[in-house]
Design a protein around this motif. Structure first.
Motif, short mmCIF file in Angstrom:
data_model
loop_
_atom_site.label_atom_id
_atom_site.label_comp_id
_atom_site.label_asym_id
_atom_site.label_seq_id
_atom_site.Cartn_x
_atom_site.Cartn_y
_atom_site.Cartn_z
N LYS A 144 0.85 -1.21 0.00
CA LYS A 144 0.00 0.00 0.00
C LYS A 144 0.88 1.25 0.00
N GLN A 145 0.30 2.39 -0.40
CA GLN A 145 0.99 3.68 -0.43
C GLN A 145 2.02 3.79 -1.55
N GLY A 146 1.99 2.87 -2.49
CA GLY A 146 2.96 2.93 -3.58
C GLY A 146 2.76 4.16 -4.46
N LEU A 147 1.50 4.46 -4.76
CA LEU A 147 1.22 5.64 -5.59
C LEU A 147 1.62 6.92 -4.87
N GLU A 148 1.32 6.97 -3.56
CA GLU A 148 1.70 8.14 -2.76
C GLU A 148 3.22 8.31 -2.76
N GLN A 149 3.93 7.20 -2.66
CA GLN A 149 5.39 7.27 -2.63
C GLN A 149 5.96 7.82 -3.93
N ILE A 150 5.50 7.27 -5.06
CA ILE A 150 6.10 7.73 -6.32
C ILE A 150 5.71 9.18 -6.60
N ARG A 151 4.46 9.53 -6.25
CA ARG A 151 4.05 10.94 -6.41
C ARG A 151 4.93 11.85 -5.57
N GLY A 210 8.72 -0.77 -3.73
CA GLY A 210 8.94 -2.13 -3.27
C GLY A 210 7.69 -2.86 -2.79
N HIS A 211 7.83 -4.17 -2.74
CA HIS A 211 6.81 -5.08 -2.21
C HIS A 211 5.47 -4.97 -2.94
N MET A 212 5.50 -4.63 -4.21
CA MET A 212 4.28 -4.52 -5.00
C MET A 212 3.54 -5.85 -5.11
N GLU A 264 -4.47 -2.80 -12.04
CA GLU A 264 -4.71 -1.40 -12.38
C GLU A 264 -3.75 -0.49 -11.58
N TYR A 265 -3.57 -0.86 -10.32
CA TYR A 265 -2.66 -0.13 -9.42
C TYR A 265 -1.22 -0.23 -9.93
N TYR A 266 -0.82 -1.43 -10.36
CA TYR A 266 0.53 -1.61 -10.90
C TYR A 266 0.78 -0.67 -12.06
N ILE A 267 -0.21 -0.61 -12.95
CA ILE A 267 -0.01 0.16 -14.17
C ILE A 267 0.03 1.66 -13.87
N ARG A 268 -0.83 2.08 -12.93
CA ARG A 268 -0.81 3.51 -12.56
C ARG A 268 0.56 3.90 -12.00
N ILE A 269 1.15 3.02 -11.22
CA ILE A 269 2.47 3.32 -10.65
C ILE A 269 3.56 3.25 -11.73
N ALA A 270 3.52 2.17 -12.52
CA ALA A 270 4.57 1.99 -13.54
C ALA A 270 4.54 3.11 -14.57
N GLU A 271 3.36 3.67 -14.81
CA GLU A 271 3.26 4.76 -15.79
C GLU A 271 4.04 6.00 -15.40
N TYR A 272 4.41 6.11 -14.14
CA TYR A 272 5.31 7.21 -13.75
C TYR A 272 6.72 6.99 -14.29
N GLY A 273 7.02 5.77 -14.73
CA GLY A 273 8.36 5.50 -15.25
C GLY A 273 9.29 4.89 -14.22
N CYS A 274 8.72 4.44 -13.08
CA CYS A 274 9.55 3.79 -12.06
C CYS A 274 9.43 2.28 -12.20
N TYR A 275 10.11 1.57 -11.32
CA TYR A 275 10.06 0.10 -11.32
C TYR A 275 9.10 -0.39 -10.25
N LEU A 276 8.57 -1.60 -10.48
CA LEU A 276 7.75 -2.30 -9.51
C LEU A 276 8.58 -3.44 -8.94
N GLY A 277 8.74 -3.48 -7.62
CA GLY A 277 9.48 -4.57 -7.00
C GLY A 277 8.58 -5.76 -6.72
N PHE A 278 8.80 -6.84 -7.48
CA PHE A 278 8.19 -8.13 -7.14
C PHE A 278 9.26 -8.85 -6.31
#
Ligand SMILES: [Zn+2]
Length: 296
Positions: free
Chosen positions: A166-173, A188-190, A197-211
């Protein structure tokens, strides 16, 4: 970039979020103190035999980071080990986070990146894992602000910790608002929050998703992690994913009857192949993406 033994130019096959030493036992049980280096070494040797070159260690100030032991484990296993600076999250933040200003916290991190950690010549090559609780606490915000500042000055990568994804979008913003280049950031910890949908919203910022909690099947089944990785890849986000296990307990290690770091290769990667990934796809996740994150 800097490993604990000196400069390296190639990362190779990389686990992006691990802990060779960690001690969270003040708030948890003794199991959360990785203090059996012989058992850790066995796990690392199995990783080396599986073709791993580099382990990114995201243990930072207040988490039980121990450079001398990391150096020994690196030498003995033959793996490159990358060290971190930064602060974890409440309630694991050391008193200095309260005492120092944002500028001073930035200076502490910058010093560990530029000069070395705790009187050694070993330099931190990233800021991680900096975390948030269910909501970002004031002290966590202070760390994020200082980390953003240190990142801008040094251009090292940032790896975050989210609580259960949780809070991944808040973090990248937050980081982007503070002028951090998103291409240097891993949220991290995605994989603990399986929501496409949440993954894509975060990844669209151009950052990485930690699996990066692969093997922690009490939270999410690994088949679901594999399925979601395949789905992200088919939607064009194959360059946005990093893999790791985040082993933090003695009971996770092979010698203690756990699944061990090599689980990634023995069990999880076959699941990715079952989902239709090719060996090139797997190389992209383990070799190309970590390299781009660090070196671009
Ligand atoms: Zn974490």
């Amino acid at each position: 970039m800097e490993s604990v033994l000196g400069i390296i130019t190639v990362l190779g096959r990389t686990l992006a979020h691990e802990h060779l030493t960690i001690d969270l036992s003040s708030n948890k049980s003794d199991d959360s103190n990785l203090n059996d280096d012989a058992a850790m070494l066995e796990d690392l040797q199995q990783l080396k035999a599986a073709g791993v070159d580099t382990v990114v260690d995201v243990t930072n100030r207040g988490m039980g980071r121990n450079i001398e032991r990391m150096q020994k484990l690196s030498t003995q296993s033959g793996l490159n080990v990358i060290a971190s600076t930064g602060y974890y999250k409440s309630p694991y933040l050391p008193p200095e986070v309260e005492r120092l200003s944002v500028d001073q916290l930035c200076a502490v991190m910058e010093k560990e990146i530029v000069e070395g950690i705790e009187g050694t010549k070993v330099k931190a090559a990233l800021i991680g894992e900096i975390g948030t609780s269910d909501q970002m606490t004031d002290l966590e915000r202070k760390v994020f602000e200082a980390a953003a500042m240190a990142q801008r000055k040094t251009n090292v990568p940032i790896y975050t910790h989210t609580t259960l994804g949780k809070q991944g979008l808040e973090q990248i913003r937050f980081l982007v608002e503070h002028h951090v280049n998103p291409a240097k950031v891993v949220i991290g910890h995605m994989d603990l929050n399986p929501d496409m949908e949440y993954y894509i919203r975060i990844a669209e910022y151009g950052c990485y998703l930690g699996f990066d909690t692969i093997g922690k099947t009490s939270y999410q089944p690994d088949e679901l992690r594999a399925k979601n990785i395949a789905s992200l890849m088919s939607q064009g986000f194959g360059n946005s994913i990093l893999l790791s296990l985040d082993i933090t307990r003695k009971s996770h290690l092979k010698r203690y009857g756990g699944y061990g770091h090599v689980y990634l290769f023995e069990k999880f990667i076959p699941m990715l192949y079952e989902q239709g990934l090719t060996s090139q796809d797997v190389d992209r996740l383990l070799i190309d993406n970590p390299s781009t994150w660090f070196l671009q």
